[in-house]
Each structure stands twice: as structure tokens, then as C-alpha cells.
Motif scaffolding. Sequence first.
Motif, mmCIF file in Angstrom:
data_model
loop_
_atom_site.group_PDB
_atom_site.id
_atom_site.type_symbol
_atom_site.label_atom_id
_atom_site.label_comp_id
_atom_site.label_asym_id
_atom_site.label_seq_id
_atom_site.Cartn_x
_atom_site.Cartn_y
_atom_site.Cartn_z
ATOM 1 N N THR A 182 12.142 6.434 63.331
ATOM 2 C CA THR A 182 10.733 6.772 63.459
ATOM 3 C C THR A 182 10.117 6.757 62.063
ATOM 4 O O THR A 182 10.795 6.438 61.091
ATOM 5 N N ARG A 183 8.833 7.082 61.964
ATOM 6 C CA ARG A 183 8.183 7.049 60.651
ATOM 7 C C ARG A 183 8.834 8.045 59.685
ATOM 8 O O ARG A 183 9.364 9.062 60.138
ATOM 9 N N PRO A 184 8.817 7.802 58.373
ATOM 10 C CA PRO A 184 8.186 6.663 57.706
ATOM 11 C C PRO A 184 9.067 5.410 57.688
ATOM 12 O O PRO A 184 10.263 5.488 57.922
ATOM 13 N N ARG A 185 8.449 4.274 57.388
ATOM 14 C CA ARG A 185 9.179 3.001 57.310
ATOM 15 C C ARG A 185 10.229 3.010 56.205
ATOM 16 O O ARG A 185 11.255 2.357 56.315
ATOM 17 N N GLU A 186 9.908 3.695 55.112
ATOM 18 C CA GLU A 186 10.849 3.826 53.986
ATOM 19 C C GLU A 186 11.125 5.301 53.768
ATOM 20 O O GLU A 186 10.186 6.094 53.699
ATOM 21 N N PHE A 187 12.403 5.663 53.639
ATOM 22 C CA PHE A 187 12.739 7.046 53.326
ATOM 23 C C PHE A 187 13.888 7.049 52.328
ATOM 24 O O PHE A 187 14.978 6.541 52.627
ATOM 25 N N ARG A 188 13.593 7.529 51.118
ATOM 26 C CA ARG A 188 14.608 7.633 50.052
ATOM 27 C C ARG A 188 15.386 6.332 49.901
ATOM 28 O O ARG A 188 16.624 6.320 49.867
ATOM 29 N N GLY A 189 14.660 5.233 49.889
ATOM 30 C CA GLY A 189 15.265 3.923 49.662
ATOM 31 C C GLY A 189 15.887 3.299 50.901
ATOM 32 O O GLY A 189 16.412 2.189 50.832
ATOM 33 N N MET A 190 15.836 3.996 52.026
ATOM 34 C CA MET A 190 16.405 3.456 53.272
ATOM 35 C C MET A 190 15.265 2.960 54.155
ATOM 36 O O MET A 190 14.309 3.693 54.414
ATOM 37 N N SER A 191 15.407 1.688 54.606
ATOM 38 C CA SER A 191 14.304 1.121 55.376
ATOM 39 C C SER A 191 14.680 0.935 56.843
ATOM 40 O O SER A 191 15.853 0.989 57.215
ATOM 41 N N VAL A 192 13.686 0.708 57.630
ATOM 42 C CA VAL A 192 13.854 0.475 59.066
ATOM 43 C C VAL A 192 14.141 -1.016 59.267
ATOM 44 O O VAL A 192 13.504 -1.854 58.623
ATOM 45 N N PRO A 193 15.098 -1.381 60.130
ATOM 46 C CA PRO A 193 15.357 -2.805 60.372
ATOM 47 C C PRO A 193 14.067 -3.552 60.757
ATOM 48 O O PRO A 193 13.299 -3.073 61.601
ATOM 49 N N GLU A 194 13.883 -4.715 60.120
ATOM 50 C CA GLU A 194 12.647 -5.499 60.283
ATOM 51 C C GLU A 194 12.302 -5.783 61.740
ATOM 52 O O GLU A 194 11.147 -5.736 62.146
ATOM 53 N N VAL A 195 13.336 -6.085 62.533
ATOM 54 C CA VAL A 195 13.096 -6.507 63.925
ATOM 55 C C VAL A 195 12.314 -5.439 64.698
ATOM 56 O O VAL A 195 11.502 -5.767 65.573
ATOM 57 N N LEU A 196 12.518 -4.160 64.343
ATOM 58 C CA LEU A 196 11.847 -3.079 65.072
ATOM 59 C C LEU A 196 10.366 -2.993 64.730
ATOM 60 O O LEU A 196 9.581 -2.372 65.447
ATOM 61 N N LEU A 197 9.987 -3.639 63.625
ATOM 62 C CA LEU A 197 8.586 -3.617 63.195
ATOM 63 C C LEU A 197 7.875 -4.915 63.602
ATOM 64 O O LEU A 197 6.685 -5.078 63.368
ATOM 65 N N SER A 198 8.635 -5.829 64.229
ATOM 66 C CA SER A 198 8.117 -7.186 64.471
ATOM 67 C C SER A 198 7.126 -7.247 65.627
ATOM 68 O O SER A 198 6.342 -8.185 65.723
#
Length: 232
Positions: A182-198
Motif C-alpha cells: 500500500t502507500r507510499p510507493r517508496e519507503f526507506r529505499g524499498m519500492s513497490v513492484p512496477e506491475v502493481l502501478l501499471s
Amino acid sequence: MRIDVLTLFPEACEPFFSASILQRAQAAGLVEIACTNIRDFARDVHRSVDDKPFGGGPGMVMACGPVFEAVEHVEAQGGGRATRILLTPQGKRFRQADAEELAGHDRLVLICGHYEGFDERIRQGLAPREISIGDYVLSGGEAAAMVVVDAVVRLLPGALGHEDSAGEDSFSNGLLEYPQYTRPREFRGMSVPEVLLSGDHASVAEWRRQQAIERTRRRRPDLLNDNVEECR
Ligand code: 6GU
């Protein structure tokens, strides 16, 4: 659905049934959950519910009288004979498929044991199903009864906020759940897999299916084998 929990420690169970999804399900009229103290059906001045085992040996055995009378008392309150369940480490190991099956019953009576075990005539005379929640020993059946009630009630239609929620759970499709973000997209250098934002729903569904299979293969290969067996 009505669920009666027969226990020597109703005060241990009641707060659990009064919280969260179980509370909501009761408020919505989907289920009525009542705890009854087996000790209320003891007949002697000491209100005893257990006794020494015939033949000797350590520990105490839960006696027939109070358990039979407690079951008969709650069943006499309407609905007739219930599906009776004894919580014991000797029972069949409880799985999601068992929760799904029990969710189809109108009336459950769960009997929690304590001490070294039950007088065998409780099995003989009440003919309960026997359920264990896993291969370890608890000091009583209460924690197991809470597990069973929770797993069953959340499957009743309307118990979860989102009606699809139960179908997405780990085990409901025989697989562990895929990773969630869930949000945020970036947290402490860890990002959400791109496909989930596509925004590409088909790609998201495929990614989740692959993740669920891979996670199950790594963590619980036994579940994949179970699926193969169930398909045979
Ligand atoms: Cl249902 N009861 C007890 N006493 N121990 C257990 C259990 C039940 N399931 C696993 N361990």
C-alpha cells in the motif's frame, strides 16, 4: 448460525468473541456465540468437574456428568441436536476445508477440555467430532475453540467488509497469499513492484498468481502436493 462454547474458562473466551469481525458478525445477526461454564453443571459441594483416573496414573480426567449436562442444557435452548465438537490434540487436524464445511452448519457446540483428558464415555455418549488445531499441546481447548470459531464465522456471507475478501485468502485456493503493498510507493529505499502501478489488471492478476505459486513452492510445498492429491 448459533455457536455454544462449553468451557471451564468463559472469561478467557468472551473478550475474543466480543472484538473485531466476530463482534460485527454477531451485531449483524449472522451468528450468536454463547459461552457456558461447564462448572455450572457440577453437582457436588466442591463444584468439581474432574476426578482421578481409574487404574491410577498422573493427572485428572474430565468427568462425564457436567459435560453431558452442559451439552444437553444448551441443546435444549432450541435448534435441537447440534454438531458437537470436542477440542482435543487427538482430533483431526483442522484445515481451511473443515472451516468451510462447518460454516454450512446451523448449530455448533464446542467442548473445551482441560486436565489430562476426557472420560472416554464423553466420546461414546455424545459422539462428537474431534478437532485438533495442530501438532502441539495446549493446556486447554479454549485457544483452539477461538481458532475454530474465528475461521468459521469469517466465512459466513456478510461477515467480512469486502465480500471477495475470503476468496483471496491464503489456503482458500490452496495457495499462500501473494505479496501486498500500500502507500507510499517508496519507503526507506524499498519500492513497490512496477506491475502493481501499471493499471494493467491482467498483468497484475498474472503476477499475483505467479507470486502465490512461487511463495507456496518455497514455504509450503506440502500444500502443492495436497492440491495434486485432491485433483486425483
Ligand atoms: Cl484442540 N486442545 C489441546 N489441549 N491441545 C491442542 C489442541 C486442542 N489442538 C492442538 N493442540
